[in-house]
Design a protein around this motif. Structure first.
Motif, short mmCIF file in Angstrom:
data_model
loop_
_atom_site.label_atom_id
_atom_site.label_comp_id
_atom_site.label_asym_id
_atom_site.label_seq_id
_atom_site.Cartn_x
_atom_site.Cartn_y
_atom_site.Cartn_z
N TRP B 34 0.85 -1.18 0.00
CA TRP B 34 0.00 0.00 0.00
C TRP B 34 0.89 1.23 0.00
N TYR B 35 0.61 2.13 -0.96
CA TYR B 35 1.32 3.40 -1.06
C TYR B 35 0.32 4.54 -0.95
N ARG B 36 0.82 5.71 -0.56
CA ARG B 36 0.04 6.92 -0.69
C ARG B 36 0.81 7.89 -1.57
N GLN B 37 0.05 8.64 -2.37
CA GLN B 37 0.66 9.63 -3.25
C GLN B 37 0.19 11.01 -2.86
N ASP B 38 1.14 11.89 -2.57
CA ASP B 38 0.83 13.26 -2.20
C ASP B 38 1.67 14.21 -3.02
N PRO B 39 1.13 15.38 -3.36
CA PRO B 39 1.91 16.36 -4.13
C PRO B 39 3.23 16.69 -3.43
N ILE B 46 3.32 2.53 2.78
CA ILE B 46 2.66 2.54 4.09
C ILE B 46 2.90 1.21 4.80
N HIS B 47 2.49 0.14 4.16
CA HIS B 47 2.70 -1.22 4.67
C HIS B 47 2.86 -2.14 3.47
N TYR B 48 3.45 -3.30 3.72
CA TYR B 48 3.51 -4.30 2.68
C TYR B 48 3.29 -5.68 3.28
N SER B 49 3.01 -6.63 2.41
CA SER B 49 2.75 -8.01 2.86
C SER B 49 3.56 -8.97 2.01
N TYR B 50 4.16 -9.97 2.66
CA TYR B 50 4.94 -10.97 1.93
C TYR B 50 4.30 -12.34 2.02
N GLY B 51 3.03 -12.37 2.39
CA GLY B 51 2.28 -13.60 2.40
C GLY B 51 1.07 -13.45 3.31
N VAL B 52 0.22 -14.48 3.29
CA VAL B 52 -0.96 -14.44 4.14
C VAL B 52 -0.54 -14.29 5.60
N LYS B 57 5.84 -2.92 8.30
CA LYS B 57 5.65 -1.49 8.14
C LYS B 57 6.52 -0.92 7.03
N GLY B 58 5.99 0.14 6.43
CA GLY B 58 6.76 0.89 5.46
C GLY B 58 7.21 2.21 6.04
N GLU B 59 7.46 3.14 5.14
CA GLU B 59 8.03 4.44 5.49
C GLU B 59 7.08 5.32 6.31
N VAL B 60 5.75 5.22 6.03
CA VAL B 60 4.78 6.12 6.66
C VAL B 60 3.62 5.30 7.22
N SER B 61 3.89 4.43 8.18
CA SER B 61 2.89 3.49 8.68
C SER B 61 2.03 4.02 9.83
N ASP B 62 2.43 5.10 10.47
CA ASP B 62 1.69 5.59 11.63
C ASP B 62 0.25 5.95 11.25
N SER B 65 -3.24 0.48 9.65
CA SER B 65 -3.02 -0.95 9.90
C SER B 65 -3.46 -1.71 8.65
N VAL B 66 -2.97 -2.95 8.52
CA VAL B 66 -3.30 -3.75 7.36
C VAL B 66 -3.62 -5.18 7.80
N SER B 67 -4.29 -5.86 6.90
CA SER B 67 -4.55 -7.28 7.14
C SER B 67 -4.57 -8.03 5.82
#
Lengths: 113, 114
Positions: B34-39, B46-52, B57-62, B65-67
């Protein structure tokens, strides 16, 4: 802390001419570099990449150049076409891993017919 | 085109409300992001997943949350939305974590927090 910088927010070129998009980075540990292209209301799509062990990679009309000593990356599009009009993002990664990728802010390219 | 569907495509919500964004893929790729794009910032992870059930956490995770309960679905939740989370959110997938497996992005979700 912007580790990947695209200092030109926009660029306008005439159809048929060369487009040169520039990118600078600050972290000398980056080992892989990519360019993504984005049209409005769509997600970015992968365009071309280069490893830090190379200084040039070419794919059709697109060529990426890497100058490690200057920490500078450029994308050349020759000849430019109106369909190339899009936002181009430069990206760099650590340890060749996608989850350690840093993107620049993007450059909007407009190719005029 | 990689089979990635993000829903909803647009959402307006009020500060303090919970929001969940969904990413669905039909490619059976292991890695999802998951990424966010801002000007002025480009895309930030934000977060990433490498499996079920495996996420990190990524660079801007605060504030996020993800599932991932199934290979094909990756959910991003804002527990209590703030105006600073107004952004365009992109989901991406890749076959591997290595760079020779480029990211394929969905078409984004535009979230406005009022």
């Amino acid at each position: 802390d912007q580790q990947v910088k695209q200092n030109s927010p926009s660029l306008s070129v005439q159809e048929g001419r060369i487009s040169i998009l520039n990118c600078d980075y600050t972290n000398s540990m980056f080992d892989y570099f990519l360019w993504y292209k984005k049209y409005p209301a769509e997600g970015p799509t992968f365009l071309i990449s280069i490893s830090s062990i190379k200084d040039k990679n070419e794919d059709g009309r697109f060529t990426v150049f890497l100058n490690k000593s200057a920490k500078h990356l450029s994308l050349h599009i020759v000849p430019s076409q109106p369909g190339d009009s899009a936002v181009y993002f430069c990206a760099a990664t650590l340890n060749s891993r996608n989850n350690d990728m840093r993107f620049g802010a993007g450059t909007r390219l407009t190719v005029k017919p | 085109d990689a089979g990635i569907t993000q829903s909803p495509r647009h959402k307006v919500t009020e500060t303090g409300t919970p929001v969940t964004l969904r990413c669905h893929q039909t490619e059976n790729h292991r890695y999802m992001y998951w990424y966010r794009q801002d000007p002025g910032h480009g895309l930030r992870l934000i977060h990433y997943s490498y499996g079920v059930k495996d996420t990190d956490k990524g660079e801007v995770s605060d504030g996020y949350s993800v599932s991932r309960s199934k290979t094909e679905d990756f959910l991003l939740t804002l527990e209590s939305a703030t105006s600073s989370q107004t952004s365009v959110y992109f989901c991406a997938i890749s076959e591997s974590r290595q760079n020779n497996s480029p990211l394929h992005f969905g078409n984004g979700t535009r979230l406005t927090v009022t």
